[in-house]
Write a protein that holds these residues in place. Structure first.
Motif, PDB file in Angstrom:
ATOM      1  N   ALA A  65       0.648  -1.166  -0.144  1.00  0.00           N
ATOM      2  CA  ALA A  65       0.221  -0.217   0.151  1.00  0.00           C
ATOM      3  C   ALA A  65       0.992   1.281   0.073  1.00  0.00           C
ATOM      4  O   ALA A  65       1.936   1.402   1.020  1.00  0.00           O
ATOM      5  N   LEU A  66       0.353   2.505  -0.765  1.00  0.00           N
ATOM      6  CA  LEU A  66       1.517   3.875  -0.685  1.00  0.00           C
ATOM      7  C   LEU A  66      -0.458   4.400  -0.417  1.00  0.00           C
ATOM      8  O   LEU A  66      -1.124   5.186  -0.992  1.00  0.00           O
ATOM      9  N   VAL A  67      -0.095   5.335   0.820  1.00  0.00           N
ATOM     10  CA  VAL A  67      -0.937   6.070   1.699  1.00  0.00           C
ATOM     11  C   VAL A  67      -0.147   7.396   1.884  1.00  0.00           C
ATOM     12  O   VAL A  67       0.510   7.298   2.655  1.00  0.00           O
ATOM     13  N   ASP A  68      -0.489   8.460   1.158  1.00  0.00           N
ATOM     14  CA  ASP A  68      -0.392   9.714   1.328  1.00  0.00           C
ATOM     15  C   ASP A  68       1.303   9.497   1.292  1.00  0.00           C
ATOM     16  O   ASP A  68       2.064   9.712   1.885  1.00  0.00           O
ATOM     17  N   GLY A  69       1.940   9.069   0.318  1.00  0.00           N
ATOM     18  CA  GLY A  69       3.577   8.919   0.096  1.00  0.00           C
ATOM     19  C   GLY A  69       4.337   7.798   1.089  1.00  0.00           C
ATOM     20  O   GLY A  69       5.229   7.605   0.484  1.00  0.00           O
ATOM     21  N   LYS A  70       4.010   7.267   1.844  1.00  0.00           N
ATOM     22  CA  LYS A  70       4.329   6.304   2.736  1.00  0.00           C
ATOM     23  C   LYS A  70       3.847   4.786   2.364  1.00  0.00           C
ATOM     24  O   LYS A  70       3.548   4.147   2.155  1.00  0.00           O
ATOM     25  N   ALA A 103      -5.075   6.440  -0.865  1.00  0.00           N
ATOM     26  CA  ALA A 103      -4.169   5.191  -0.968  1.00  0.00           C
ATOM     27  C   ALA A 103      -3.923   4.010  -1.966  1.00  0.00           C
ATOM     28  O   ALA A 103      -5.096   4.135  -2.738  1.00  0.00           O
ATOM     29  N   ALA A 104      -3.099   3.405  -2.988  1.00  0.00           N
ATOM     30  CA  ALA A 104      -3.026   2.966  -4.353  1.00  0.00           C
ATOM     31  C   ALA A 104      -2.694   1.684  -3.062  1.00  0.00           C
ATOM     32  O   ALA A 104      -1.356   1.501  -2.862  1.00  0.00           O
ATOM     33  N   LEU A 105      -3.001   0.700  -3.429  1.00  0.00           N
ATOM     34  CA  LEU A 105      -3.188  -0.504  -3.353  1.00  0.00           C
ATOM     35  C   LEU A 105      -2.583  -1.804  -4.735  1.00  0.00           C
ATOM     36  O   LEU A 105      -2.981  -1.769  -5.558  1.00  0.00           O
ATOM     37  N   THR A 106      -1.430  -2.359  -3.966  1.00  0.00           N
ATOM     38  CA  THR A 106      -0.846  -2.820  -5.228  1.00  0.00           C
ATOM     39  C   THR A 106      -0.301  -4.655  -5.126  1.00  0.00           C
ATOM     40  O   THR A 106       0.466  -4.705  -4.688  1.00  0.00           O
ATOM     41  N   LEU A 107      -1.011  -5.298  -5.814  1.00  0.00           N
ATOM     42  CA  LEU A 107      -0.968  -6.507  -5.314  1.00  0.00           C
ATOM     43  C   LEU A 107      -0.552  -7.202  -7.384  1.00  0.00           C
ATOM     44  O   LEU A 107      -0.692  -6.830  -7.985  1.00  0.00           O
ATOM     45  N   LYS A 108       0.791  -8.312  -7.284  1.00  0.00           N
ATOM     46  CA  LYS A 108       1.841  -8.889  -8.413  1.00  0.00           C
ATOM     47  C   LYS A 108       1.087 -10.387  -8.130  1.00  0.00           C
ATOM     48  O   LYS A 108       0.760 -10.810  -7.227  1.00  0.00           O
ATOM     49  N   TYR A 109       0.953 -11.070  -9.157  1.00  0.00           N
ATOM     50  CA  TYR A 109       0.840 -12.452  -9.502  1.00  0.00           C
ATOM     51  C   TYR A 109       1.183 -12.195 -10.867  1.00  0.00           C
ATOM     52  O   TYR A 109       1.642 -12.080 -11.630  1.00  0.00           O
TER      53      TYR A 109
END
Length: 810
Positions: free
Chosen positions: A67-72, A124-130
Motif C-alpha cells: 500500500a502507498l498511503v499519502d506517500g508512505k 491509498a494506492a494498493l498494488t498486488l502482483k501475480y
C-alpha cells in the motif's frame, strides 16, 4: 419498506472510494506477470472501511501486496490466515490503518481486499502482483483474461454463515461506473509474434525488434463493462521447451526458493487413433439456472447462453457412437434427468432426448451442482462403458472446494470435461473438476462457438486411453530433479502439458545440458518425447517459475480453508509462507502504525459498485459482480424465500476476521424487459418463471447447418425427404431426379449428398461435424456397397462441388 443496500448510494451521485484501476501486464512466451493497482480516495468526512472483491484465474500465484498511503509505502507480510485476520481486527479497533488481502475460504479464484481506517481526505494506492500460465486455445492462441465481473455466490439451502466473501452490491449501468481501467501490456517471445488481438478498444499496437515484442494498451476511459481478453499468436507455439530459473540467493539452501526450478512444456505428438470399440457412458450435466438466459456476449444480445447450450446438446447427441449409453441432467436449485438411468444410444432414445432438449429452458433457479453430481456418481457403473461426464455452467457455486472434492473422490471411475460459459465463469470450479478427474477444461466467451469446443472434448473422450505415462530425467552426476507438479496421469492429442521440478544438488558448468523425456503407451505401442535443455539457469527478479511451481504444488494439496487435511495444511502453509504465494490458509496483512495519532471517529463501511453488463439480465441476479463491500444493515425478518426455501439471514462480524452471510431482501422489484415491466423476486439469485420474461433466444432453425445436423439419424444416415431438401437449399424433386442408380437406396444417396454438402459449405466448421461425418461415412460403407463410388461422383457433379471423393474412403 426495505432499506436499500448502501451500494445504491452511487445512484444518488455520492462519492465512492475507488477512483481507478491500473494494470501493467508482461507476457513472456506463455507466462504472464501482472501488477494491478487500486486507487482509493476517501471523500467523506468520516473514516472509511472499504471492501473490494475481485476474481482471478485460479492458476494465478499472488505473491506481493503493498500500500502507498499519502506517500508512505507499506509492504504487506504473508501470514497464516487466522493470525492475519486477528491482526487486522486489532489494528482497526486501535485506530490504525490496515490492509488485508485474502483468498476466499471456499473458492480458489476469488480474493478480497480490505481497507480499514482510511482517514477523511486520505488517498491509498494498493498494488498486488501475480503470475500465471496462459492457456493455449485450439487455434494456437495464448489467452489472457482480466475479469471484470464476478458471479454472486449461491448459498445452499440451510447453510450457515461461513468465512468466505459472501457479499454483493447491486449493479449499475456501465456508463455510471465512477472508476476507470487502464491497462498497458508488453508481449515478448523469441519465436516471434504473429499478431495480438483484444476484445476491447485499444491504441495502435507497436511491434518491436523484428516482431519478437509488442506493446498494447487499452483506449483511454475504458469502463470495466466486460472482461478484457488478449489473444496472442506466436510463430512457433507448439515447440517443446524447458526453462531453468536461478533460486533466490538469500533463501535457505535446499529450499524451494533457494534451489533452481525448471518449467517443462511438452506438446506430445499423440497419434489420433480410433477406439477399437465404441463404448462409454456419456452424461451431460447442463446448467439451467436463471443466468443462462443472459446473452453469450455484448455484441449479440439475441444469442442466449441457453440457446447455444441446447444447440450444442443437439450436436453432441448426433455425434455419439452407436452402442454407447447416455443421459442428460439439468440443474439449478433442483435437478432433473431425462432418463432414470443412462440408456443405450438408439434412434428411439436419441429422438426422445432431442424432444426434451428442444423444450429445455433456463428455469431451475440457482446454481447447485453438488446434488446432481452425487446422484450421477450413485448410479451403478455400466460394465465396459467408462463414465464420461460433460459439465456446462456459466456460474459459480459457494462450495467449490466441496464440489471439486466430490469429483476427485470419484476420479478413478470417470473423466470430467468442463465448460465455462460466458464472461466470468468460475475458473476454480471449471478447472478444478477437470483436473480432479483427468479431464479437460474449456471456456467459451465472446463470439466463440460452444459447439466446436464441446465436440473437441467429445473427440478426446472417444480416443483410446494413453497409459503408463512417466517422466525420466538425464542429468549430470550430483544433480537430481524433484517433481513439484502432480505426476501426469492423462494427456490428449494436441494438448500442452506443463510440469515443474526443483533441481537439487550441485549445478554443473555453464556448457552442461540435461534431458527430460515424456514416455507413454497408446494401444500397446510405446512413445517417447525427449527434450534437451541448457543447465545454465537464468535470473528473474520476480522468480516467476519458482512461484508458479509453488502454486502448482499448493493446488495439489489445498482443498479449502475448512477442508484441507491437517498434514496437507502443514505442507501448504510451509510452501506458501516460504515462497510468498498466497493460499486459502494464508493472507497478506499490512498495518500502518506510523500515523501521528490513531484515526478518530465512527468507522463507515462503503460499497464499490459493479457494472451491469446486460440490462435484461438484471432481473435474474446474473451479472457477475466484481466490486463488493461490507454489508448493509440486516434486512427485517429472520428469513426470506428463495426458490421456495427458507434461509436464515444472520450478519456477523467475528473476531477472527470478516464473516459475512448472504444478504436477502424481501419484496419484489420491477424490471423493464423489452419494454414490458415485470415483477421478480429480489435476492442474490432470483427465481422466475419462464413465462415472466420475454424469451430473447434467436430462432436458429433457419440455419441450414443446424437443420441438416438435426435430421441425421443415430446410425449416421439421412433420409431423403423434404427437410433434407430444405437444408440443402434444393427441391426434393430435383434431388430425386438426380439419383444415379434408380434401384439404389435413397438413404445412401441422401447421406452422400449431406456429407458432400458439409465439406463444400462448412469446411471451416469441420471440428464441429467431424464425428457426425465419421458415422455417416461408416454407414455408407456398410450400406451403399458397390454403388458407393457412383453415388459419390454423382453427388459431386450434382452439387457442383470441388470435394475430393477420397473423403469417403474407408
Amino acid at each position: 419498506m426495505v432499506s436499500p443496500p448502501c451500494g445504491l448510494l452511487t445512484r444518488q451521485k455520492e462519492p465512492v472510494p475507488l477512483k481507478s484501476i491500473s494494470v501493467t501486464l508482461s507476457i513472456r512466451d506463455f507466462v504472464a506477470g501482472v501488477s494491478a493497482t487500486l486507487n482509493y480516495e476517501n471523500e467523506q468526512a468520516v473514516p472509511l472501511e472499504v471492501f473490494f472483491v475481485f476474481p482471478m484465474d485460479e492458476d494465478s500465484a499472488v505473491h506481493s501486496f503493498e500500500a502507498l498511503v499519502d506517500g508512505k509505502k507499506i509492504v504487506a507480510e504473508l501470514k497464516e490466515k487466522s493470525e492475519a485476520r486477528t491482526n487486522y481486527e486489532d489494528a482497526i479497533s486501535q485506530g490504525h490503518q490496515a490492509f488485508l488481502l485474502e483468498e476466499d475460504d471456499e473458492v480458489g479464484d476469488t480474493f478480497s481486499c480490505n481497507v480499514g481506517n482510511l482517514a477523511p481526505g486520505a488517498k491509498a494506492a494498493l498494488t498486488l502482483k501475480y503470475v500465471q500460465e496462459l492457456p493455449l486455445e485450439a487455434d494456437g492462441a495464448l489467452r489472457y483474461v482480466l475479469p471484470a465481473i464476478l458471479n454472486p455466490r449461491y448459498k445452499l439451502s440451510g447453510e450457515g454463515v461461513g468465512g468466505g466473501l459472501h457479499v454483493k452490491t447491486p449493479p449499475i449501468p456501465a456508463k455510471d461506473v465512477p472508476y476507470t481501467l487502464s491497462l498497458a501490456a508488453t508481449v515478448s517471445s523469441q519465436h516471434g509474434i504473429k499478431s495480438v488481438q483484444c476484445n476491447c478498444p485499444v491504441g495502435p499496437i507497436q511491434y518491436l525488434d523484428d516482431k519478437t515484442s509488442a506493446q498494447i494498451s487499452l483506449a483511454d476511459g475504458h469502463k470495466f463493462d466486460r472482461d478484457v481478453e488478449l489473444l496472442v499468436y506466436y510463430s512457433e507455439v507448439h515447440t517443446p521447451s524447458v526453462a531453468v530459473e536461478m533460486g533466490e540467493p538469500a533463501a535457505k539452501a535446499d529450499s524451494l526458493m533457494g534451489d533452481p526450478s525448471t518449467m517443462v512444456s511438452f506438446y506430445p505428438n499423440i497419434p489420433e487413433a480410433q477406439s477399437p470399440t465404441a463404448c462409454g457412458e456419456f452424461v451431460f450435466l447442463m446448467d439451467r439456472s436463471g443466468s443462462m438466459h443472459c446473452p453469450m456476449n455484448h455484441q449479440d444480445p439475441s444469442r442466449l447462453r441457453i440457446g447455444a447450450a441446447k444447440e450444442t446438446l443437439i450436436w453432441l447427441l448426433k455425434s455419439l457412437p452407436m452402442g454407447c449409453y447416455f443421459n442428460i441432467y439439468g440443474f439449478g436449485s433442483t435437478f432433473e434427468a431425462f432418463f432414470p438411468e443412462s440408456v443405450k444410444y438408439t434412434q428411439e432414445t436419441m429422438e426422445e432426448a432431442l424432444k426434451r432438449v428442444k423444450s429445455m429452458d433456463a428455469n431451475l433457479g440457482g446454481t447447485e451442482i453438488l446434488a446432481p453430481l452425487k446422484a450421477i456418481y450413485s448410479k451403478a457403473p455400466i460394465p465396459g462403458h467408462p463414465l464420461q461426464l460433460f459439465v456446462f455452467t456459466d456460474g459459480e457455486v459457494n462450495d467449490t472446494f466441496s464440489v471439486v472434492g466430490e469429483v476427485k473422490r470419484n476420479g478413478q471411475r470417470h473423466r470430467c470435461f468442463s465448460f465455462g460459459i460466458g464472461e466470468g465463469a468460475s475458473t476454480s470450479l471449471i478447472k478444478g473438476i477437470a483436473r480432479a478427474s483427468g479431464g479437460a477444461a474449456e471456456f467459451i466467451t465472446g463470439n466463440e462457438r460452444m459447439q466446436s469446443k464441446a465436440l473437441r472434448a467429445l473427440k478426446r473422450s472417444l480416443q483410446p486411453v494413453v497409459e503408463d505415462i512417466s517422466l525420466s530425467w538425464d542429468l549430470p552426476a550430483g544433480l537430481s530433479a524433484k517433481l513439484l507438479s502432480p505426476e501426469p496421469t492423462v494427456i490428449f492429442q494436441g494438448q500442452r502439458l506443463i510440469v515443474y521440478a526443483q533441481l537439487t544438488g550441485t549445478m554443473p558448468p555453464a556448457e552442461a545440458t540435461g534431458k527430460v523425456c515424456l514416455k507413454y503407451t497408446l494401444q500397446g505401442k510405446q512413445f517417447e518425447n525427449p527434450v534437451a535443455f541448457s543447465l545454465q539457469p537464468k535470473s528473474d527478479a520476480n522468480l516467476t517459475i519458482h512461484r508458479l511451481a509453488a502454486k502448482s504444488f499448493i493446488q495439489t494439496k489445498d482443498v479449502g480453508f475448512h477442508e484441507t487435511p491437517a498434514n496437507d495444511k502443514k505442507d501448504v502453509l510451509k510452501i506458501s509462507l516460504e515462497c510468498g504465494v498466497i493460499s486459502s490458509h494464508t493472507a497478506f496483512i499490512a498495518i500502518n502504525k506510523d500515523l501521528n495519532k490513531p484515526v478518530q471517529g465512527p468507522l463507515t463501511r462503503s460499497d464499490v459498485p459493479s457494472p451491469m453488463l446486460f440490462a435484461q439480465c438484471a432481473a435474474f441476479g446474473s451479472p457477475r459482480l466484481m466490486m463488493c463491500s461490507a454489508p448493509a444493515p440486516p434486512m427485517p425478518g429472520n428469513s426470506v424465500r428463495r426458490f421456495g426455501a427458507s434461509l436464515p439471514n444472520p450478519l456477523s462480524r467475528l473476531k477472527g476476521g470478516l464473516k459475512l452471510a448472504k444478504r436477502r431482501s424481501g419484496g419484489s422489484m420491477k424490471v423493464q424487459v423489452l419494454g414490458e415491466q415485470i415483477d421478480v423476486d429480489r435476492g442474490v439469485s432470483m427465481a422466475y418463471s419462464s413465462t415472466d420474461v420475454t424469451d430473447l433466444e434467436t430462432n436458429h432453425t433457419d440455419d441450414p447447418l443446424v437443420q441438416l445436423i438435426s435430421l441425421q439419424k443415430a446410425d449416421g444416415s439421412w433420409d431423403l425427404n423434404e427437410g433434407l431438401a430444405t437444408a440443402l437449399g434444393m427441391s426434393l424433386g430435383d434431388i430425386q431426379a438426380a439419383l444415379p442408380v434408380k434401384s439404389a437406396d435413397s438413404s445412401g444417396w441422401a447421406t452422400v449428398l449431406a456429407v458432400t454438402w458439409l465439406h463444400d459449405k462448412h469446411k471451416d466448421k469441420k471440428g464441429e461435424w467431424e464425428l457426425l461425418e465419421r458415422k455417416a461415412v461408416a454407414w455408407i460403407h456398410s450400406h451403399a456397397g458397390s454403388a458407393r463410388d457412383g453415388l459419390v461422383k454423382a453427388a459431386v457433379d450434382f452439387l457442383k462441388s470441388s470435394v475430393d471423393p477420397a473423403v469417403f474412403a474407408p
